[in-house]
Design an enzyme around this catalytic site. Structure first.
Site, PDB file in Angstrom:
ATOM      1  CD  GLU A 259     -26.764   9.545  42.349  1.00 34.46           C
ATOM      2  OE1 GLU A 259     -27.051   8.447  41.826  1.00 34.46           O
ATOM      3  OE2 GLU A 259     -25.999   9.653  43.312  1.00 34.46           O
ATOM      4  CG  HIS A 277     -24.253   5.956  42.248  1.00 33.56           C
ATOM      5  ND1 HIS A 277     -25.507   6.341  42.669  1.00 33.56           N
ATOM      6  CD2 HIS A 277     -23.919   4.906  43.032  1.00 33.56           C
ATOM      7  CE1 HIS A 277     -25.905   5.562  43.660  1.00 33.56           C
ATOM      8  NE2 HIS A 277     -24.954   4.689  43.886  1.00 33.56           N
TER       9      HIS A 277
END
Length: 526
Positions: A259, A277
């Protein structure tokens, strides 16, 4: 003391820290090198999920005492390095629990009814009603892997949807599972029975890629998989293959192995839902975790209170009040035995009897161990005491006893070394007053003082007077004198509280007195 807020979060965090009397700097978007250069000025560090707190950064934090994570996962923090450095790592496990659980439910509904794709094609002018036939959640079996704060909330809400819920969690008791109304199963049983699987576990070496090709092969054909916990729990390549083959009917992912996830092997697949997220991304959750982490960090720096630490026992305000006299006693006893023992420490055994055996003992044990080790090691504190003992092969044993004693509560510490074994026992009088009541099998009653002499000798007349004369000759005043012996003419001891630290030559002179076995100058925290 100074605190650095290194990630973007609610302004209320900095306001709370400042209101509690701490100096606060908000510096977000720092590179690892930039953070390493300035972290040495700070006592506390507050982060979210962006900043990676590495061992290098922790090593540079010479004053660093606490790292606060506004959120649950601490995989962006090198917790072992922090523990070795004596830095407390805290998270906020409850602040975004409801938000993440609700996002999991939203992903499950979206996956069951194809909502993202149906929305996109409808707004594009298509009317593909038959293409997006979904499934009901009613009556389906939901497999929850990990039944902590979030997993339990997901299970509770799924039961409200009349789903059957089965749970895999090695730490969930049978009684708790029964109370929740869920079935407790093995991981293989969950994989075989679940129509939908959702993960709610931390990322570690035991859980990394736990949903891999072998696990997926054990699942029902057409299973749906949801991950709103941590990236890396699901082997994304294995999941893609299973989606292509039809073994997995669909997947919904809020977290990814890398990420920000700008590219991913799962992107573009028609039966996959991805969000960036967002599990904790609600106004309420952002505010909650910011407020909680600020309060926790401030409480620790200002009063030593420990809440939601991942690398040391928690100590609530209520526990702190009940345990305070025992913590002080344990610290004094540990310091005592640490100063009189010789040789390499091999084992520490701490026994608890009476009322104290009914309390939370982990903080007391840790304080006692830290006090012992601090006499022989540098940079040891209550955060890293256990790991420092493990590194040196020192066995630490905590025992609760139901035996009746002469005292309402009794703590006994035994330190086994290469040169023998030393014992000390202590209690609390009148709920607050610490007393040492036995040393190496010899009964005594003494209150620890700032400076003390520990004397062990043969029980013969004249020694008390000789000790008094020796100290008087060096202008050392005696505050109290406590005696104990095994029997007439046997072995005896004295604990002498004095007003100043006796010099080494005084200790040597006392050691030469007739019938003397050993003499130690002791110091305790006032």
């Amino acid at each position: 003391m100074k605190v650095l807020v290194a990630d973007k979060m609610s302004d209320r965090a900095a306001e709370i820290l400042a209101a509690r009397g701490l100096r606060v700097d908000v510096k977000t978007g720092l590179s690892a090198d930039e953070l390493t250069k300035i972290i040495g000025d700070y006592d506390g560090l507050v982060v979210r999920s962006t900043t990676k707190v590495t061992a290098q950064i922790i090593a540079a934090g010479a004053k660093l005492k606490v790292i606060g994570r506004a959120g649950i996962g601490v995989d962006t923090i090198d917790v072992p390095a922090a523990t070795k450095a004596g830095v407390v790592v805290m998270n906020t496990p409850h602040g975004n629990s409801v938000t993440t659980a609700e996002h999991t439910l939203a992903m499950m509904f979206s996956l069951a009814r194809h909502i993202p794709d149906a929305n996109a094609t409808t707004q594009a002018g298509k009317w593909e009603k038959n293409k997006y036939t979904g499934i009901e959640l009613y009556g389906k079996t939901l497999g929850v892997i990990g039944c902590g704060n979030i997993g339990a909330l997901v299970a509770e809400r799924a039961l409200g949807l009349k789903m059957k819920v089965i749970v895999y969690d090695p730490f969930l008791s049978d009684d708790k599972a029964s109370q929740m109304g869920v079935g407790k199963v093995t991981l293989d049983e969950l994989l075989a029975q679940a129509d939908i699987i959702t993960l709610h576990v931390p990322l570690n070496e035991q859980t990394r890629n736990m949903i891999n090709s072998a696990a997926i092969a054990k699942c029902k054909k057409g299973v749906r998989i949801i991950n709103c916990a941590r990236g890396g729990l699901v082997d994304e390549s294995a999941l893609r293959n299973a989606l292509d083959s039809g073994q997995v009917a669909g997947a919904a992912l809020d977290v990814f192995s890398e990420e920000p996830a700008l590219t991913n092997v799962l992107f573009g697949m028609p039966n996959v839902i991805c969000t960036p997220h967002l599990g904790a991304s609600t106004v309420e959750a952002q505010e909650n975790v910011a407020l909680q982490v600020a309060e926790q960090v401030a409480d620790f720096l200002l009063s030593g209170a420990v809440a939601h630490a991942v690398n040391m026992p928690a100590l609530s305000a209520e526990d702190a009040l009940r345990l305070r006299p025992y913590l002080r006693l344990a610290a004094d006893m540990g310091a005592f035995i640490g100063q009189i023992m010789t040789g390499d420490l091999q084992q520490v055994t701490i026994e608890y009897s009476g009322d104290i055996a009914q309390l939370r003992l982990a903080p007391v044990t840790t304080v006692a161990l830290q006090a012992i080790l601090a006499m022989h090691m540098e940079s040891v504190n209550v955060v890293n005491a256990q790991i420092r003992a493990q590194e040196r092969g020192i066995k630490v044993e905590e025992i609760r006893l139901n035996d009746e004693t002469d005292y309402r509560s009794l703590i006994k510490i035994t330190a086994k070394t290469s040169n023998g074994t030393r014992h000390i026992a202590g209690t609390i009088f009148a709920q607050t007053s610490a007393r040492l009541v036995n040393i190496d099998g010899i009964p005594v009653e003494a209150t620890p003082a700032r400076h003390m002499l520990f004397i062990r000798n043969e029980d013969k007349p004249g020694l008390v007077g000789a000790v008094g004369q020796t100290l008087a000759g060096h202008k050392i005043n005696i505050a109290s004198f406590h005696l104990g012996r095994t029997s007439v003419g046997g072995e005896a001891l004295a604990l002498v509280a004095v007003d100043q630290v006796p010099a080494n030559d005084v200790i040597k002179q006392l050691g030469k007195l007739p019938s003397m076995i050993e003499v130690h100058a002791l110091e305790f925290v006032a």
